[in-house]
Design a protein around this motif. Sequence first.
Motif, PDB file in Angstrom:
ATOM      1  N   ILE A  12     -20.666  21.772  36.493  1.00 38.11           N
ATOM      2  CA  ILE A  12     -19.492  21.147  35.876  1.00 38.11           C
ATOM      3  C   ILE A  12     -19.916  20.266  34.713  1.00 38.11           C
ATOM      4  O   ILE A  12     -19.327  20.310  33.632  1.00 38.11           O
ATOM      5  CB  ILE A  12     -18.707  20.348  36.932  1.00 38.11           C
ATOM      6  CG1 ILE A  12     -18.112  21.297  37.975  1.00 38.11           C
ATOM      7  CG2 ILE A  12     -17.596  19.531  36.274  1.00 38.11           C
ATOM      8  CD1 ILE A  12     -17.572  20.605  39.202  1.00 38.11           C
ATOM      9  N   ARG A  33     -12.966  18.285  32.389  1.00 45.83           N
ATOM     10  CA  ARG A  33     -14.265  18.435  33.041  1.00 45.83           C
ATOM     11  C   ARG A  33     -14.646  17.153  33.784  1.00 45.83           C
ATOM     12  O   ARG A  33     -15.137  17.194  34.917  1.00 45.83           O
ATOM     13  CB  ARG A  33     -15.325  18.743  31.980  1.00 45.83           C
ATOM     14  CG  ARG A  33     -16.733  18.891  32.511  1.00 45.83           C
ATOM     15  CD  ARG A  33     -17.695  19.142  31.354  1.00 45.83           C
ATOM     16  NE  ARG A  33     -17.251  20.302  30.587  1.00 45.83           N
ATOM     17  CZ  ARG A  33     -17.709  20.592  29.373  1.00 45.83           C
ATOM     18  NH1 ARG A  33     -18.585  19.802  28.774  1.00 45.83           N
ATOM     19  NH2 ARG A  33     -17.264  21.670  28.734  1.00 45.83           N
ATOM     20  N   VAL A  58     -12.844  22.857  33.891  1.00 45.10           N
ATOM     21  CA  VAL A  58     -14.289  22.679  33.703  1.00 45.10           C
ATOM     22  C   VAL A  58     -14.685  22.934  32.253  1.00 45.10           C
ATOM     23  O   VAL A  58     -15.607  22.305  31.727  1.00 45.10           O
ATOM     24  CB  VAL A  58     -15.065  23.611  34.657  1.00 45.10           C
ATOM     25  CG1 VAL A  58     -16.565  23.569  34.361  1.00 45.10           C
ATOM     26  CG2 VAL A  58     -14.809  23.219  36.110  1.00 45.10           C
TER      27      VAL A  58
END
Length: 660
Positions: free
Chosen positions: A416, A614, A641
């Motif tokens: 991530i 994100r 993400v």
Amino acid sequence: MSMLEQEVPAPLGLEDIGVNLPAPADFSIALAEGFARRIGMLARRGGASTEVVKWAARAAFAASRATAEGHVCVPLTTLARRFDASSAEVRAALSASGMASVLSHDDAQPAAALRPLVIDAQGRLYLARYYDYERRLARALVAHAAADEQGAALDGDPAALRERLLRYFGVPKDDEIDWQRVAAVMALSGRLTIVSGGPGTGKTTTVVGVLACLLDARADLRIALAAPTGKAAQRMQEALLARAGDLPPALAARLPQTSYTLHRLLGSGPGGRFRHHRDNPLPYDVVVIDEASMIDVAMATHLLDAIAPHTRLVMLGDKDQLAAVEAGAVFAELSARPALTPSGLRRVAQALDLDEARLANALPRAADEYNDAPPDDLFAAPAASGASPLADCVVWLERNYRFGLESPIGRLSLAIRHGSPGDALGVLQIDPLEACAAALHEDAHTTLSERTIARLAAGFAPYADALAAALAGDAPDPLPLFDALNRFRILCATRLGARGVDQVNAAMAAQVRRAAGVTLPVGAQWFAGRPVMVTRNDYALGLFNGDIGIALPGAGGALRVYFRSGDGGVRAVSPAALPPHDTAFALTVHKSQGSEFEHAVLVLPAAFSRVLSRELVYTAITRARERVEVIGARAVFVQAVATPTQRDSGLAARIADARV
């Protein structure tokens, strides 16, 4: 007709200056609209043409809205493109309006002489107040970093420093470079240290070691601990004292026994003024700030204004977490590029008995320095650089001692952080039939499915069992309920909506009451077992934003809300006396910052929205110690993400240009 409507011509209606608003408009839009009308009116009074007045109003609206959305400024090119104009045209119009200071460099005008809008030399449009915040903050940071050269080092002899580090950090466990010790050398050698690390990377351990070294050298050291919220300050204090057991008792007793919110540390007063500022600095030798990623540009400026030149300032945070709710992403900008000057590299290498070349090659670099290098090379081998005024001040803690970067949660958090949705999906098991460390359960319905509700309720089964057991006794003990509650928590991206905190809390409350056999009187809000989170500090009660309480019957059967105290006990407060609070089976991701749970579930909205990013997903994922689940559509997760938070700011450039 109001005075503003009389004095501002009809073309200044927002629809006429090209601003299309969603309906209904929120409060920040109303404020921006009022500001735009005011600036337009003043420009008109100054003799500006109708077209110039329009540009002044457009710029005022854009700058005001930007700060409400977390930005510090607006690129002039963005404003120009929105109205099919050139930056030069916009700059000329705003200069002609009399409402904007058009600057050639940062020192062009003192704060008192700035007009309501400011355009800096790089073409950034600011509200004057935010331009001045950014300029003052950059100057203060650079000046404090430069104080390193004025006798800040604790030990001039590398051997003495090495011995002190061995005493309070112990013998290194392996041959890996210990970034906690690198951070300690920086903090013991300079006035400004910025330490970024995710959960479990040892930020508190590092601070305890640094404070021990400093207290060992000077017994009367004055130390202050602070954080943006009361709960974060309390957690910092508890974590520090929990690790103090490894220190000699006499030294541990000299660690600070209390911590502050930033507002309380600075002495918040009426009108937003603070008691401590440049002319009345804080009376401490060391100030440690935790959860610094939550600090906005205004608060960061007030903090640096109040730090005395001799004070060591240590800022701890996670550059990859959610930024402040208010304008700016100060900590992420400050910690973006760790670097060591040649002298700093030599100092750290000698103190840790390391080869200088090896240390230089191990220094992490920002992702944009890699020309799309693969993730495995993200922290490979930069050359040491002293170009930044904050060189020798920034360090990243990369080693995770909580879940390990090779664990599923560790690998997921890295994927991530690197913005790799494919790698993240590769870690997550999709709709597994059995419990696993990292899973994605696809539920793209507008409302959560019955199956999802049942899965979430199952996470609270230990809490419902503990509640039923507590109510079966004569004197319910809240402590087992706190333990059960901290094992599992639901985190939501939004507050409102069918998949937001409010709806999820209502669903979970009904499920837990049913499982524990608790009835809810008609029209009642409170019930035995209701967990709540305080949302506003109450210094009189000693309750702070983020504190968790649990309602249980007290003496006589009346419900009381029990809160854990710092010594491991509990104290009770009447529900009627509580400051503002929310039910806390589910929390927003923002409210979960600084917390940790054995098992955490992130509930995503049914469709992608601008609240997703994100950083939000990373923050939620890293609240979990052992197990994490995501509930939502795979496409929504992937887009979140792939969407980093972008906050317009000129702080990094202003720091680079700042001169002491």
